[in-house]
Design an enzyme around this catalytic site. Structure first.
Site, PDB file in Angstrom:
ATOM      1  N   ASP A 162     -10.177  -6.272  -1.156  1.00 14.63           N
ATOM      2  CA  ASP A 162      -9.191  -5.655  -0.276  1.00 14.63           C
ATOM      3  C   ASP A 162      -9.899  -4.909   0.847  1.00 14.63           C
ATOM      4  O   ASP A 162     -10.629  -3.955   0.591  1.00 14.63           O
ATOM      5  CB  ASP A 162      -8.341  -4.690  -1.127  1.00 14.63           C
ATOM      6  CG  ASP A 162      -7.212  -4.045  -0.351  1.00 14.63           C
ATOM      7  OD1 ASP A 162      -7.082  -4.275   0.863  1.00 14.63           O
ATOM      8  OD2 ASP A 162      -6.446  -3.290  -0.984  1.00 14.63           O
ATOM      9  N   ASP A 166       0.839  -1.187   0.000  1.00 15.35           N
ATOM     10  CA  ASP A 166       0.000   0.000   0.000  1.00 15.35           C
ATOM     11  C   ASP A 166       0.878   1.243   0.000  1.00 15.35           C
ATOM     12  O   ASP A 166       1.483   1.596   1.015  1.00 15.35           O
ATOM     13  CB  ASP A 166      -0.918   0.004   1.226  1.00 15.35           C
ATOM     14  CG  ASP A 166      -2.027  -1.017   1.112  1.00 15.35           C
ATOM     15  OD1 ASP A 166      -2.757  -0.990   0.103  1.00 15.35           O
ATOM     16  OD2 ASP A 166      -2.177  -1.846   2.030  1.00 15.35           O
TER      17      ASP A 166
END
Length: 228
Positions: free
Chosen positions: A182, A41
């Protein structure tokens, strides 16, 4: 969505949840358990209200392991930052629909890297925005929480959204497009989403990153069984 159901489900381990002190041991467990991807991320503090993993972290991971990276760009105007990252052909790179006015252009600019091109959409972004770029993507990263922080609870409406996405892809003859999910992907949520056609599951604190590092192997096995 029969095409997706026939494919083996894959685990993408969310590295923002990893303990840096035990990073090498964690990677060794992931290699032994054949974790498919490491989910990175990248956050700029502007597109999302947090700072996340950057280019030095990515470079260091590549020295530790050959597990492919699943790079999730939560950054504003990603088209101007692709060259910084060191993208490899084995990687997945997700850019956000909401992060740029030039969605199709960014997807085109990813082509020379040879990576898989995914488009990520936030929980409140409707799936119809995908229609004009279906020919430019290999996958869709369906955010089940609002991006920026680990440990959130799933936005309930995203489960129905996953069902709609399955129908949407079938109606457009795009069953081969991979669906990644996600955010708060527990074994239970993962099992539900697998039945709705999801193929890649981002695994964080809700599934594999809880307890001591020695528990990760058992956590992975339990999670893999749920999404089989």
């Amino acid at each position: 969505m029969e095409g997706l159901k026939m494919k083996k489900s894959k685990i993408s381990a969310s590295m923002m949840c990893a303990d840096l002190i035990n990073l090498k041991e964690t990677i060794e467990i992931f290699e032994k358990e054949r974790v498919d991807y490491l989910h990175i991320d990248v956050m700029d503090g502007e597109f999302v209200p947090n700072f996340g993993l950057g280019v030095d972290y990515i470079r260091g991971l590549r020295e530790l392991t050959s597990i492919p990276l699943d790079i999730h760009l939560m950054v504003k105007d990603p088209e101007y930052k692709l060259q910084w990252i060191g993208i490899k052909e084995t990687d997945i790179v997700s850019i956000h629909y909401e992060s740029t006015y030039q969605v199709q252009r960014v997807l085109d600019w990813l082509v020379p890297f040879g990576c898989k091109r995914f488009l990520a959409i936030n929980p409140a972004t409707p799936i119809y925005v995908l229609e004009e770029v279906l020919d430019y993507i290999d996958g869709i990263n369906l955010l089940m929480v609002n991006p920026g922080f680990a440990g959130q609870k799933i936005v309930p409406s995203t489960l129905e959204k996953a069902r709609k996405l399955k129908v949407f892809l079938t109606e457009h003859g795009k069953e081969s497009i991979i669906v990644e999910v996600d955010g708060n992907i527990t074994p239970e949520n993962g099992n539900t989403l697998r039945k709705l056609g999801a193929g890649i599951f981002v695994a964080g604190t809700s599934s594999i990153f809880h307890g001591d590092v020695v528990q990760y192997q058992m956590n992975i096995e339990k999670f893999r069984e749920a999404i089989r």
